[in-house]
Structure formats: structure tokens, C-alpha cells
Design an enzyme around this catalytic site. Structure first.
Site, mmCIF file in Angstrom:
data_model
loop_
_atom_site.group_PDB
_atom_site.id
_atom_site.type_symbol
_atom_site.label_atom_id
_atom_site.label_comp_id
_atom_site.label_asym_id
_atom_site.label_seq_id
_atom_site.Cartn_x
_atom_site.Cartn_y
_atom_site.Cartn_z
ATOM 1 N N GLU A 304 -25.559 34.642 180.987
ATOM 2 C CA GLU A 304 -24.802 33.841 181.951
ATOM 3 C C GLU A 304 -24.396 34.653 183.165
ATOM 4 O OE1 GLU A 304 -24.667 30.750 181.823
ATOM 5 O OE2 GLU A 304 -24.809 30.114 179.724
ATOM 6 N N ARG A 308 -25.960 33.764 186.855
ATOM 7 C CA ARG A 308 -24.996 33.220 187.817
ATOM 8 C C ARG A 308 -24.509 34.286 188.799
ATOM 9 N NH1 ARG A 308 -21.812 28.386 184.623
ATOM 10 N NH2 ARG A 308 -23.221 28.306 182.855
ATOM 11 N N ASP A 437 -35.206 26.843 176.240
ATOM 12 C CA ASP A 437 -35.677 26.255 177.508
ATOM 13 C C ASP A 437 -36.184 27.246 178.547
ATOM 14 O OD1 ASP A 437 -33.047 27.191 177.728
ATOM 15 O OD2 ASP A 437 -32.235 25.382 178.656
ATOM 16 N N GLU A 573 -30.625 19.639 185.819
ATOM 17 C CA GLU A 573 -32.073 19.709 185.541
ATOM 18 C C GLU A 573 -32.889 18.555 186.113
ATOM 19 O OE1 GLU A 573 -29.699 20.263 183.240
ATOM 20 O OE2 GLU A 573 -29.891 22.456 183.066
HETATM 21 C C1 DMJ Z 1 -27.309 26.552 183.957
HETATM 22 O O1 DMJ Z 1 -26.458 27.581 183.725
HETATM 23 C C2 DMJ Z 1 -28.734 27.004 183.972
HETATM 24 O O2 DMJ Z 1 -29.525 26.050 184.570
HETATM 25 C C3 DMJ Z 1 -29.251 27.287 182.596
HETATM 26 O O3 DMJ Z 1 -30.606 27.633 182.614
HETATM 27 C C4 DMJ Z 1 -29.074 26.088 181.729
HETATM 28 N N1 DMJ Z 1 -27.752 25.592 181.765
HETATM 29 C C5 DMJ Z 1 -27.061 25.457 182.983
HETATM 30 C C6 DMJ Z 1 -27.210 24.128 183.665
HETATM 31 O O4 DMJ Z 1 -27.347 23.066 182.875
#
Ligand code: DMJ
Length: 673
Positions: A304, A308, A437, A573
Site C-alpha cells: 500500500e 500510493r 489481481d 476499477e
Molecule cells: C487501490 O489501492 C489499487 O487500485 C489497488 O490495486 C486495488 N485496490 C485499490 C482500489 O480499489
């Protein structure tokens, strides 16, 4: 009358006679005469007294001097123009973002990546990237004009007026020929970035900064203005009640802390830059300069904070050219490195960035597969920028290791990996949703980032998509929507996370980069499905998870929602995929779908006092049950992708020059020399 001086000089030769009539000649007779006419006559006489040869020499000299004069005047003019333009530009940038200097374009040859695999993969033959059919190849420029600072849009009418004002202002600026934007998120064709070489000595330059060669700005349209308005509303809440904290709690007018690192502010930096929100950006920059401190005894999640914080700082550095962001990126990058000190080199999930220690979650020594394989774009870019190869080495090792692991099912990976043994655990469960994912997303994106040379990545990506087709694709009833389900120990489940909606965008990006054309077909079908996950729900907003009906039942839609899954976290998404699909097809329906979604966010998640909130129940329009939290990715991703979706400017983050990390932070593609 004739001149007395001429008479005194002896009998004039015939051709010496010059007669000029006029009042000044009369005045001049007999006295001091310095009139122009007199001087002219006297010179003429002298001239006529010269021999033919003398006259020719003088004429030649004059002609020669005249030619020299013309040449030097032209080149001096050019030099002067460029000097004045340059200093003007510098002055403006300095005025607009104090302390922000224009950085230089990076134009360096691209050395071969030491470990690039150049083997042949005949089954992975690349097609020529399709050209976007719709979008006029507009000005290669990202410099849509910054909206006026005082713009507060309350109604649709205001938005229209604002667009008109912008167009008007645009005209004025054009006539004044003084267009200079404070933003410059564009890589000029010759500003190629280079992959890190094995030497990696010299730090890299930002990919994109404002150059002197300004191009026509593309005006912001009405829908983009509506996105800016939404951003401002969200930002107001964050600023009023959560400034410098991780997330806004818009209903309780307070904040929540995850890492205590101003997550929302950092996630939103490049969004503000792209939107042209100069004032907000400057204020946030000040906070980064004065208050963002990583030397803190705090545990952060490696994934994270990489996507970010590190990702956000790196992309902001690229867009703005401001070295403050690179310094901060280096700082956090170094502090995250202890995560890789594990027996297997598969990183731990958590790092204490103050103490320099790392550990797995309390209950397990496993890490999540998506987490350890979705930090690569950022660490690789950090190496390229700093010239320090340790970042790239650490994350490349993870990818190489995962490439060789057994336990995959036709390229599909399990969700967990053990940090001691380096082996996959909890085998037999396969999903494109949570915990797996972005593994798939980063296979393709690393391949693109590195200049499409790392064939192992491409191979893993192509295999995985084949695995998806073989094991996870089904069609729903009654609308026969193509969806991606899950596989658990051989049993198919028609469950699809909203998170999976990144996939159509990724597939489209792959097809754009020359991969199989049927990927684009699949992308189209899945985008429709993701849209239906919104459209078939009462609020027009998607739940976190849906289950698709495999059998037609009277009165049933394709999408079923379980009570535990009916929340919406303002996730990006679907909008992300709409953006890619619009960029590559030009089909306006994708913009219209995105517009509907934005309106529903405004209808059901907007908090009047500022900010947007996640909701607990997308099925109840009269009470969607606000959760009192605005996730940082709403500003970092959702609104950014909306804004880009509504734009017709393919150079507004050009997808042949930038690759988005999984948190929507654009990083440059390493161009070949
Ligand atoms: C974000 O932090 C990123 O896109 C991550 O890959 C998946 N989750 C969240 C958004 O849904």
C-alpha cells in the site's frame, strides 16, 4: 537655377549638371547653407568627380556591407527572441510555483537491460499496435489550461458558463501569444527515458517537464469540469477536517489514520497537477516539504505504501519536475527496503519505517501474491531515477522467483506465498480479484515499462490470460454477460469482485501494445459486464462483490448481491477500464457510462459539508447507509480516471509514453534510444 559651388569647380562636365528646384534652394543662396538639398548636391558632385573604377569599388563595398548587415541582424534577432522567451518562461514558472524550476528533458541513449531476455517466443507474436480510430491526433500536449482559481461550480449551468469562459480566455491568450501553462505532464518525442543499465551511475531526470516549445492547450470540457468540481468538493472536506491525515471521515468531520503519512494528500498530488489545480497543489506541496516525515516508529504495509506513497511521489516528480518529490520518494524507498530481508527474498507485508524492521502479519508468515508482485513498477523506476540498482534488484528477484514457481494453474497464481520457503501456499484457489489481481496487471505493465523486452513477463501474462479464458470465463443469464469467476479446488464460483474490473483496461492496453486481438474483444465484453454491475443496481453504483446468475430465472437480473457484499468503497476499477476503452476505441458510450457513474457518486455518496463517503448499501437509494470514510484512491484514482475518460486529448497522459501503476500514478515508459 544651378549651384554656385558647381560653377566654382570649373566648367562642368555635361553629366555633372544637376538642377533642383524648390523653395529651400532659394533660401540658401549666398549664406551658410547646410540644407539637405545642398548637402545632397555637393555629395553628388563629389561622386561624379570620382573615376569609374573608384565608383565601382565604393559601390561594391556598400553592397558587401549591406549583405553582412542583413545576415547579422537576422541571427541576432533569433538569439534575442530565444533569450527573452526563455527568461520569460522561467519567470512565469517561478511566479507560479515558487521554488519550482523547469527541469531539463532527459535525452539519453537507452542501454540494454543486463538481464533482458531476447529469446524468441513464437506464440507471442506481436501485432502492430492499432491506432485509436477516433481521437484526432491533437496537440501533443497536456497543457489544458488551469481552471480559474475562484471557480466554484454549483450547477450544470455554471459548468457550461465556465467552459465558455475558458474558451474565451483561451482566445485572448492565443492572440497575446503568451500561452504558458504551469503544468507540463508530457514527454516530448525526443525526451525519451532510459531503462536502468547495469552500471546505473548517473541519476535520471524527470520524464516530463514544461519546455519552451509550448503547444496549443486543449480546453477542458463540461464533464471534465464536473470532475474538477467533485474533486474540489472532496478536497474541501479533506482540508477542513483531515488535513495531513490519512483519510477523511466526512460525516463525523474527522479523520482516520492508517500509516499517519497524509495518504490522501500524497495520493492526490498528481491528480491536482493533471487537473490544473495549482493553488491546491502548492498548498499540498508545502505540506510535503514541511510536514511529511518518514522517520516515524510506524508499521506500514509494503504494497500500500509503495503504490500510493512511492508511486504518488514518483509520478508527481515526473509531472512537475520538482526534485522535492524525488527526495521524498528516495527516503520512503530506502525505508521500505528492510521488507526484502527474508529467507526467501519474498518481502514481508509490513515494515516499520522508523526502526528499519519488517515482519509478516501476526497470524502467518505468508505474504499476499498480488502485494509482492505489484511493487515492481515503482521500485524499478526508483532505481532508474536514482542510479541505485538495489531497488530494482530486489523486486526483479521476486518476479523471477515467482516465474519459476510450481502451483500455477495455466498461468493463474494462488493468493499466498510463504516468506520463508518462497512457495505458494493455500493452493488450488484462483481469482482475478483480491490478493491476486494486480499480479496480472503488473506482468503486462512491467513489460511495457521496460520497453517490451522482458519476455518472461510477457510469457507469464499471455499464459495467465489463456488460463482466465480456460478456467474463469462464463456467461450470465439473461443478458449473457461475459464475466470472470473464481476457481476453488476445481469448483467454479460465479463470484466476481469489483476489483476484477481492472482487467478489461489491462487487456485493452495489451492489445494496444500489439498483443492478441481477441484480448480486445474480451476487454469489450468485460467492460460491458462491469458497467452492468452498476446499471443493474438500484443506486446505479456497483457493490464490492457480485454473483452472476448462470441460469435464467424469471424476474432475475444477471447480477445478484449478497447482504455482506453490498457496500461501495468509491473504487476506481470500472472507470479505469472505461478510460482505456475510450482511449483505444473512441466509442462515446464509455464516456456516457462514466458520466452516469459520476452522477450516481454525486447522488449517493456526496456529503454536503465536504467529501464523499463509502456506503454500505448500494441497493437502497433512500438510505445507502454512509460508512463515513473517503478512501484515498477516490482522489488518487477514481476521479483521475474520470477526468481522463472525458478528455479527447490522447496526449493527456499519453499511453505510449506513460504506464499507470495500480494506484493510477503515471510512470514513464523507458523508451529505447
Ligand atoms: C487501490 O489501492 C489499487 O487500485 C489497488 O490495486 C486495488 N485496490 C485499490 C482500489 O480499489
Amino acid at each position: 537655377m544651378y549651384s554656385g559651388a558647381a560653377a566654382a569647380a570649373g566648367p562642368p562636365r555635361r553629366d555633372f549638371i544637376s538642377v533642383t528646384l524648390g523653395p529651400e534652394e532659394v533660401v540658401g543662396v549666398g549664406g551658410y547653407n547646410n540644407s539637405k538639398a545642398w548637402r545632397r548636391r555637393s555629395c553628388w558632385r563629389k561622386w561624379k568627380q570620382l573615376s569609374r573604377l573608384q565608383r565601382s569599388v565604393i559601390l561594391f563595398l556598400f553592397a558587401f556591407l549591406a549583405v553582412c548587415g542583413v545576415i547579422s541582424y537576422t541571427s541576432m534577432g533569433e538569439a534575442w527572441k530565444s533569450i527573452t522567451n526563455k527568461s520569460l518562461n522561467e519567470q512565469r514558472t517561478e511566479q507560479e510555483i515558487p521554488g519550482l524550476k523547469l527541469a531539463n528533458p532527459a535525452v539519453l541513449p537507452a542501454p540494454q537491460k543486463a538481464d533482458a531476455n531476447h529469446g524468441d517466443y513464437p506464440e507471442l507474436s506481436l501485432q502492430k499496435p492499432p491506432k485509436p480510430p477516433h481521437v484526432r491526433r491533437g496537440p501533443s500536449n497536456l497543457q489544458i489550461k488551469a481552471p480559474r482559481r475562484d471557480m466554484r461550480l454549483k450547477t450544470r449551468h455554471d459548468a457550461v458558463r465556465a467552459v465558455e469562459e475558458l474558451i474565451e480566455a483561451d482566445k485572448v491568450e492565443k492572440t497575446e501569444k503568451s500561452i504558458i501553462s504551469w503544468r507540463g505532464a508530457v514527454i516530448e518525442p525526443d525526451q525519451s527515458t532510459e531503462p536502468p543499465s547495469s552500471k546505473m551511475k548517473e541519476p535520471e531526470k524527470p520524464s516530463s517537464v514544461e519546455g519552451e516549445d509550448q503547444k496549443e492547450p486543449v480546453p477542458i470540457n463540461e464533464r471534465q469540469l464536473a470532475v474538477i468540481e467533485a474533486f474540489r468538493h472532496a478536497w474541501k472536506g479533506y482540508k477542513d477536517f483531515a488535513w495531513g491525515h490519512d483519510e477523511l471521515k466526512p460525516l463525523s468531520k474527522s479523520y482516520s489514520e492508517w500509516f499517519g503519512l497524509g495518504l490522501t494528500l500524497i495520493d492526490a498530488l498528481d491528480t491536482m497537477w493533471i487537473f490544473g489545480l495549482k493553488e491546491e497543489f502548492e498548498e499540498a506541496r508545502k505540506w510535503v516539504a514541511n510536514d511529511l516525515v518518514f522517520d516515524k516508529n510506524v508499521d506500514v504495509n509494503l504494497f500500500e505504501s509503495t503504490i500510493r506513497i512511492l508511486g504518488g511521489l514518483l509520478s508527481t516528480y515526473h509531472l512537475s519536475g520538482d526534485s522535492l518529490f524525488l527526495e521524498k520518494a528516495k527516503d520512503i524507498g530506502n525505508r521500505l527496503m528492510p521488507a526484502f530481508k527474508t529467507p526467501s527474498k519474498i518481502p514481508y507485508s509490513d515494515v516499520n519505517i522508523g526502526r528499519g524492521t519488517a515482519h509478516p502479519p501476526r497470524w502467518t508468515s505468508d505474504s499476499t501474491v498480488a502485494e509482492v508482485t505489484s511493487i515492481q513498477l515503482e521500485f524499478r523506476e526508483l532505481s532508474r531515477l536514482t542510479g541505485d540498482e538495489k531497488f530494482q534488484k530486489a523486486v526483479d528477484e521476486v518476479m523471477k522467483h515467482v516465474h519459476t514457481l510450481s502451483g500455477k494453474n495455466d498461468g493463474l497464481v494462488p493468493m499466498f506465498i510463504n516468506t520463508n520457503s518462497g512457495q505458494f501456499t493455500h493452493l488450488g484457489v484462483y481469482t482475478l480479484g483480491a490478493r491476486a489481481d494486480s499480479y496480472y496487471e503488473y506482468l503486462l505493465k512491467q513489460w511495457i515499462q521496460g520497453g517490451k523486452k522482458e519476455n518472461e513477463l510477457l510469457e507469464d501474462y499471455m499464459r495467465a490470460i489463456e488460463g482466465v479464458k480456460k478456467h474463469l470465463l462464463q456467461r450470465s443469464e439473461p443478458k449473457k454477460l461475459t464475466f470472470v469467476g473464481e476457481l476453488a479446488h476445481g469448483h467454479f464460483s460465479a463470484k466476481m469482485d469489483h476489483l476484477v474490473c481492472f482487467l478489461p483496461g489491462t487487456l485493452a492496453l495489451g492489445a494496444h501494445n500489439g498483443l492478441a486481438a481477441d484480448h480486445m474483444k474480451l476487454a469489450e465484453a468485460l467492460t460491458e459486464t462491469c458497467y452492468q454491475m452498476y446499471a443493474q443496481v438500484e443506486t446505479g453504483l456497483s457493490p464490492e462483490i457480485v454473483h452472476f446468475n448462470l441460469h435464467a430465472q424469471k424476474g432475475h437480473k444477471d447480477v445478484e448481491i449478497k447482504p455482506a457484499d453490498r457496500h461501495n468503497l468509491l473504487r476506481p476499477e470500472t472507470v479505469e477500464s472505461l478510460f482505456y476503452m475510450y482511449r483505444f476505441t473512441g466509442d462515446k458510450k464509455y464516456q456516457d457510462w462514466g458520466w452516469e457513474i459520476l452522477q450516481n457518486f454525486n447522488r449517493y455518496t456526496r456529503v454536503p459539508t465536504g467529501g464523499y463517503t463509502s456506503i454500505n448499501n448500494v441497493q437502497n437509494p433512500s438510505n445507502p447507509e454512509p460508512r463515513d470514510k473517503m478512501e484515498s484512491f477516490f482522489l488518487g484514482e477514481t476521479l483521475k480516471y474520470m477526468f481522463l475518460l472525458f478528455s479527447d486529448d490522447i496526449d493527456l497522459i499519453n499511453l505510449d509514453k506513460y504506464v499507470f501503476n495500480t494506484e493510477a500514478h503515471p510512470l514513464p515508459i523507458w523508451m529505447p534510444a
